[in-house]
Scaffold this active site. Structure first.
Site, short mmCIF file in Angstrom:
data_model
loop_
_atom_site.label_atom_id
_atom_site.label_comp_id
_atom_site.label_asym_id
_atom_site.label_seq_id
_atom_site.Cartn_x
_atom_site.Cartn_y
_atom_site.Cartn_z
N ASP A 1 0.86 -1.18 0.00
CA ASP A 1 0.00 0.00 0.00
C ASP A 1 0.90 1.23 0.00
O ASP A 1 1.99 1.21 0.58
CB ASP A 1 -0.91 0.01 1.22
CG ASP A 1 -2.01 -1.04 1.14
OD1 ASP A 1 -2.42 -1.38 0.02
OD2 ASP A 1 -2.47 -1.50 2.20
N ASP B 1 -6.96 -1.42 -4.56
CA ASP B 1 -8.03 -1.05 -3.63
C ASP B 1 -9.00 -0.06 -4.27
O ASP B 1 -10.22 -0.16 -4.08
CB ASP B 1 -7.44 -0.45 -2.35
CG ASP B 1 -6.53 -1.41 -1.61
OD1 ASP B 1 -6.73 -2.64 -1.74
OD2 ASP B 1 -5.62 -0.93 -0.90
#
Length: 164
Positions: A118, A140
């Site tokens: 991330d 995401d």
């Protein structure tokens, strides 16, 4: 172009964009060495290794937990692919493609690194206090956009024509 082809293209484009962004940020840009990179007053690039699932839930770095998460992800992708193949609207099919591409992208991370990569962080400062959103990646974003499109298609979309 058939809805199924559009969904497959959405999945492939999502997967390629997700993995390319992560590879560039890890290897080309070397985000790990640079630490937090301020892009705008409200957006930073920061490397975060997510060993859990969405929003850091179920954090566990044991090998058995990672294998269990991968197994659930594989089953989910198979179920979503079957749904996509049977989908009646282009919007739902593309939405499912986005979700599948994002799930596979995060699955590749888990397999390659033992955690999801991330890197995107939105934040705002109010009265001297900083409030952060969760750190996320392009996979995401695609998953959230796919879910939003599915909800739109389900509640507000044009009904599919019924077979005679």
């Amino acid at each position: 172009m058939t809805p199924l082809r559009a969904g497959i293209i959405a999945a492939v484009v999502t997967l390629v964009a997700d993995q390319a962004s992560k590879l560039w940020l890890l290897n080309g840009f070397d985000l790990a060495r640079k630490g937090v990179v301020k892009v705008t007053p409200f957006f930073d690039l920061v490397l975060a290794w997510n060993i859990g699932i969405s929003f850091g839930w179920l954090q566990n770095d044991s090998q058995s937990a990672q294998i269990a998460l991968m197994a659930v992800k594989v089953l989910a992708v198979i179920a979503l692919a079957i749904w996509m193949a049977r989908s009646q609207t282009r919007l739902a099919t593309v939405a499912l493609g986005l979700i599948i591409g994002g799930a596979i992208g995060n699955g590749i991370d888990r397999f390659a690194y033992g955690a999801v990569v991330d890197f995107a962080l939105f934040h705002i400062e109010i009265g001297g206090s900083t409030y952060n959103w969760y750190v996320f990646n392009l996979a995401d974003v695609a998953i959230v956009a796919g879910v939003a499109a599915l909800l739109y298609d389900s509640f507000l979309g044009v009904p599919a024509a019924k077979a005679p």
